[in-house]
Design a protein around this motif. Structure first.
Motif, PDB file in Angstrom:
ATOM      1  N   TYR A   1       1.049  -1.192  -0.216  1.00 51.67           N
ATOM      2  CA  TYR A   1      -0.178  -0.050  -0.048  1.00 51.67           C
ATOM      3  C   TYR A   1       1.096   1.268  -0.039  1.00 51.67           C
ATOM      4  CZ  TYR A   1      -3.635  -3.317   1.564  1.00 51.67           C
ATOM      5  OH  TYR A   1      -4.633  -4.385   1.779  1.00 51.67           O
TER       6      TYR A   1
ATOM      7  N   LEU B   1       4.218   0.972   2.154  1.00 53.87           N
ATOM      8  CA  LEU B   1       4.162   0.187   3.164  1.00 53.87           C
ATOM      9  C   LEU B   1       3.909  -1.001   2.340  1.00 53.87           C
ATOM     10  CD1 LEU B   1       3.608  -0.293   6.256  1.00 53.87           C
ATOM     11  CD2 LEU B   1       1.163  -0.646   5.383  1.00 53.87           C
TER      12      LEU B   1
ATOM     13  N   ALA C   1       2.697  -4.496   2.993  1.00 54.14           N
ATOM     14  CA  ALA C   1       1.956  -5.065   4.022  1.00 54.14           C
ATOM     15  C   ALA C   1       1.993  -6.543   4.274  1.00 54.14           C
ATOM     16  CB  ALA C   1       0.590  -4.581   3.659  1.00 54.14           C
TER      17      ALA C   1
ATOM     18  N   PRO D   1       1.507  -9.227  15.521  1.00 55.94           N
ATOM     19  CA  PRO D   1       1.145  -8.059  16.156  1.00 55.94           C
ATOM     20  C   PRO D   1      -0.015  -7.472  15.483  1.00 55.94           C
ATOM     21  CG  PRO D   1       3.382  -7.924  16.027  1.00 55.94           C
ATOM     22  CD  PRO D   1       2.863  -9.476  15.320  1.00 55.94           C
ATOM     23  N   ASN D   2      -0.601  -6.317  15.934  1.00 51.89           N
ATOM     24  CA  ASN D   2      -1.353  -5.355  14.994  1.00 51.89           C
ATOM     25  C   ASN D   2      -0.733  -4.985  14.009  1.00 51.89           C
ATOM     26  OD1 ASN D   2      -3.540  -5.567  16.969  1.00 51.89           O
ATOM     27  ND2 ASN D   2      -3.006  -4.047  18.166  1.00 51.89           N
ATOM     28  N   GLY D   3      -1.400  -4.796  12.859  1.00 55.16           N
ATOM     29  CA  GLY D   3      -0.781  -4.237  11.598  1.00 55.16           C
ATOM     30  C   GLY D   3       0.125  -5.323  10.738  1.00 55.16           C
ATOM     31  N   ALA D   4       0.324  -6.704  11.257  1.00 59.25           N
ATOM     32  CA  ALA D   4       1.284  -7.632  10.808  1.00 59.25           C
ATOM     33  C   ALA D   4       0.968  -7.915   9.400  1.00 59.25           C
ATOM     34  CB  ALA D   4       1.207  -8.677  11.595  1.00 59.25           C
ATOM     35  N   GLY D   5      -0.264  -7.423   8.722  1.00 59.60           N
ATOM     36  CA  GLY D   5      -0.733  -8.114   7.583  1.00 59.60           C
ATOM     37  C   GLY D   5      -1.583  -9.296   7.553  1.00 59.60           C
ATOM     38  N   LYS D   6      -2.303  -9.656   8.786  1.00 57.87           N
ATOM     39  CA  LYS D   6      -3.339 -11.107   8.662  1.00 57.87           C
ATOM     40  C   LYS D   6      -4.512 -10.718   7.892  1.00 57.87           C
ATOM     41  CE  LYS D   6      -3.199 -10.583  13.273  1.00 57.87           C
ATOM     42  NZ  LYS D   6      -2.597  -9.356  13.212  1.00 57.87           N
ATOM     43  N   THR D   7      -4.941  -9.578   8.200  1.00 62.05           N
ATOM     44  CA  THR D   7      -6.271  -9.204   7.431  1.00 62.05           C
ATOM     45  C   THR D   7      -6.178  -9.146   6.131  1.00 62.05           C
ATOM     46  OG1 THR D   7      -7.489  -8.672   9.390  1.00 62.05           O
ATOM     47  CG2 THR D   7      -8.430  -7.872   7.453  1.00 62.05           C
ATOM     48  N   THR D   8      -5.015  -8.585   5.703  1.00 65.53           N
ATOM     49  CA  THR D   8      -4.635  -8.225   4.344  1.00 65.53           C
ATOM     50  C   THR D   8      -4.588  -9.564   3.470  1.00 65.53           C
ATOM     51  OG1 THR D   8      -3.493  -6.330   4.820  1.00 65.53           O
ATOM     52  CG2 THR D   8      -3.021  -7.159   2.914  1.00 65.53           C
TER      53      THR D   8
ATOM     54  N   GLN E   1     -13.711  -9.386  10.922  1.00 66.76           N
ATOM     55  CA  GLN E   1     -13.244  -8.894  12.270  1.00 66.76           C
ATOM     56  C   GLN E   1     -14.443  -8.240  12.614  1.00 66.76           C
ATOM     57  OE1 GLN E   1      -9.610  -7.036  11.557  1.00 66.76           O
ATOM     58  NE2 GLN E   1      -9.197  -6.778  13.890  1.00 66.76           N
TER      59      GLN E   1
ATOM     60  N   GLU F   1     -10.723 -13.014  13.698  1.00 65.27           N
ATOM     61  CA  GLU F   1     -10.575 -12.833  15.201  1.00 65.27           C
ATOM     62  C   GLU F   1     -12.245 -13.136  15.830  1.00 65.27           C
ATOM     63  OE1 GLU F   1      -9.016  -9.156  16.808  1.00 65.27           O
ATOM     64  OE2 GLU F   1      -7.868  -9.024  15.088  1.00 65.27           O
TER      65      GLU F   1
ATOM     66  N   HIS G   1      -6.160 -13.290  18.189  1.00 67.31           N
ATOM     67  CA  HIS G   1      -5.197 -12.733  19.094  1.00 67.31           C
ATOM     68  C   HIS G   1      -5.357 -13.339  20.862  1.00 67.31           C
ATOM     69  CE1 HIS G   1      -3.619  -9.256  16.940  1.00 67.31           C
ATOM     70  NE2 HIS G   1      -4.534  -8.887  16.570  1.00 67.31           N
TER      71      HIS G   1
HETATM   72  P1  ATP Z   1      -4.817  -6.499  13.306  1.00 68.89           P
HETATM   73  O1  ATP Z   1      -4.288  -7.526  14.195  1.00 68.89           O
HETATM   74  O2  ATP Z   1      -4.610  -5.058  14.063  1.00 68.89           O
HETATM   75  O3  ATP Z   1      -6.060  -6.624  12.773  1.00 68.89           O
HETATM   76  P2  ATP Z   1      -3.423  -7.105  10.864  1.00 68.89           P
HETATM   77  O4  ATP Z   1      -2.300  -8.158  11.105  1.00 68.89           O
HETATM   78  O5  ATP Z   1      -4.676  -7.533  10.503  1.00 68.89           O
HETATM   79  O6  ATP Z   1      -3.751  -6.069  12.076  1.00 68.89           O
HETATM   80  P3  ATP Z   1      -3.771  -5.569   8.381  1.00 68.89           P
HETATM   81  O7  ATP Z   1      -5.079  -5.108   8.585  1.00 68.89           O
HETATM   82  O8  ATP Z   1      -3.607  -6.823   7.437  1.00 68.89           O
HETATM   83  O9  ATP Z   1      -2.925  -6.024   9.707  1.00 68.89           O
HETATM   84  O10 ATP Z   1      -2.796  -4.361   8.157  1.00 68.89           O
HETATM   85  C1  ATP Z   1      -1.713  -4.421   7.680  1.00 68.89           C
HETATM   86  C2  ATP Z   1      -0.779  -3.047   7.306  1.00 68.89           C
HETATM   87  O11 ATP Z   1      -1.417  -2.711   5.992  1.00 68.89           O
HETATM   88  C3  ATP Z   1      -1.289  -2.160   8.385  1.00 68.89           C
HETATM   89  O12 ATP Z   1      -0.067  -1.351   8.570  1.00 68.89           O
HETATM   90  C4  ATP Z   1      -2.208  -1.389   7.874  1.00 68.89           C
HETATM   91  O13 ATP Z   1      -2.326  -0.040   8.233  1.00 68.89           O
HETATM   92  C5  ATP Z   1      -2.327  -1.326   6.257  1.00 68.89           C
HETATM   93  N1  ATP Z   1      -3.273  -1.465   5.396  1.00 68.89           N
HETATM   94  C6  ATP Z   1      -3.983  -2.187   5.544  1.00 68.89           C
HETATM   95  N2  ATP Z   1      -4.897  -1.965   4.575  1.00 68.89           N
HETATM   96  C7  ATP Z   1      -4.786  -0.805   3.857  1.00 68.89           C
HETATM   97  C8  ATP Z   1      -5.122   0.102   2.954  1.00 68.89           C
HETATM   98  N3  ATP Z   1      -6.311  -0.375   2.391  1.00 68.89           N
HETATM   99  N4  ATP Z   1      -4.656   0.952   2.480  1.00 68.89           N
HETATM  100  C9  ATP Z   1      -3.465   1.364   3.225  1.00 68.89           C
HETATM  101  N5  ATP Z   1      -3.003   0.670   4.289  1.00 68.89           N
HETATM  102  C10 ATP Z   1      -3.589  -0.452   4.391  1.00 68.89           C
END
Ligand code: ATP
Length: 252
Positions: free
Chosen positions: A13, A16, A18, A37-44, A85, A177, A209
């Motif tokens: 992104y 970043l 991801a 951790p939060n923001g690690a990329g799991k939901t992506t 989520q 989650e 988590h």
């Molecule tokens: P959490 O445990 O908090 O849900 P996560 O591991 O699921 O976190 P993601 O939601 O996949 O993390 O986000 C991974 C990174 O990509 C984060 O830094 C997030 O801010 C960024 N990100 C996710 N979607 C987008 C988007 N559409 N545009 C820009 N950045 C994004």
């Protein structure tokens, strides 16, 4: 035997990264945890897997067949269902109606409208209702069928989401989650439900988590950190991996 294969998946992104060249395999019939951790990329990763976003590089295969990059309904047809989520229920509709929408996609495509009033339409609706009730019973909330979905406890809303996902009869269930906001009793009920789903032959990928749930329910775990896969293995191996402890688990 491997069911799902993530092959060198990357997503950026802007500036970043991801997800960075992620590869792993999920075995048929296991509960596979995805933690970090939060923001690690799991939901992506779930968004790419289920076709709601497209990878920059890499792809997924299911049962050896390459999955389409989207749209989500095309991926769903290949046998992948997901929960979100934040639950995506129709809060004003009853629990049964929520499950019926999922139990028969035709309810959404307008075929029922063209059949409306015919004997065929009534038979279709009865079959759909029976199927939806079976899935509600499976997750343990059939007694709530007539309640408005928005009035359910958090744990019951999550179980309704799982019923809706299962109604599509997936080969692989991706849960984002599911224990978030649940108390210890609800989490215990969820754990037994996940084990039942696995016993019935549906493979599960679980973002979570709640480490006690992850460690107790998962057969294997992959750990993401800043978009990179830093470890994978059994719960016992991951729990004692110094890299994972430093990045995520800390003292837990
Ligand atoms: P959490 O445990 O908090 O849900 P996560 O591991 O699921 O976190 P993601 O939601 O996949 O993390 O986000 C991974 C990174 O990509 C984060 O830094 C997030 O801010 C960024 N990100 C996710 N979607 C987008 C988007 N559409 N545009 C820009 N950045 C994004």
């Amino acid at each position: 035997m491997s069911l799902l294969h993530a092959c060198k998946v990357s997503k950026r992104y802007g500036g970043l990264q991801a997800l960075d060249d992620i590869s792993f395999e999920v075995e048929q019939g296991e509960i596979f945890g995805l933690i970090g951790p939060n923001g690690a990329g799991k939901t992506t990763l779930f968004n790419l897997l289920t076709g709601s976003e497209r990878a920059d590089n890499g792809h997924f295969t299911l049962g050896g067949e390459r999955l389409p990059a989207g749209p989500p309904h095309a991926v769903a047809r290949c046998g992948i269902a997901r929960s979100f989520q934040n639950t995506r229920l129709f809060r004003e509709l009853s629990v049964l109606e929520n499950a019926m929408v999922a139990a028969d996609a035709r309810a959404r495509t307008g075929l029922w409208a063209t059949l409306a009033g015919t004997r065929a339409a009534r038979a279709e609706e009865a079959a759909c209702r029976a199927s939806a009730l079976r899935w509600l019973d499976y997750v343990g909330i059939a007694h709530l069928a007539d309640a408005a979905a928005g009035t359910l406890s958090y744990g019951d809303q999550r179980r309704l989401e799982i019923a809706r996902a299962l109604a599509g009869q997936p080969r692989l269930l991706a849960l984002d989650e599911p224990a978030a906001g649940m108390n210890a009793t609800e989490t215990g009920v969820l754990k037994r439900l996940l084990e039942r789903i696995r016993a019935d032959g549906v493979t599960i990928v679980l973002i979570e988590h709640d480490m006690s749930l992850v460690m107790a329910a998962c057969d294997r775990i992959a750990v993401l950190d800043f978009g990179r896969l830093i470890a994978q293995g059994t719960p016992a191996a991951v729990r004692h991996d110094p890299v994972v402890i430093a990045a995520y688990l800390g003292g837990s």
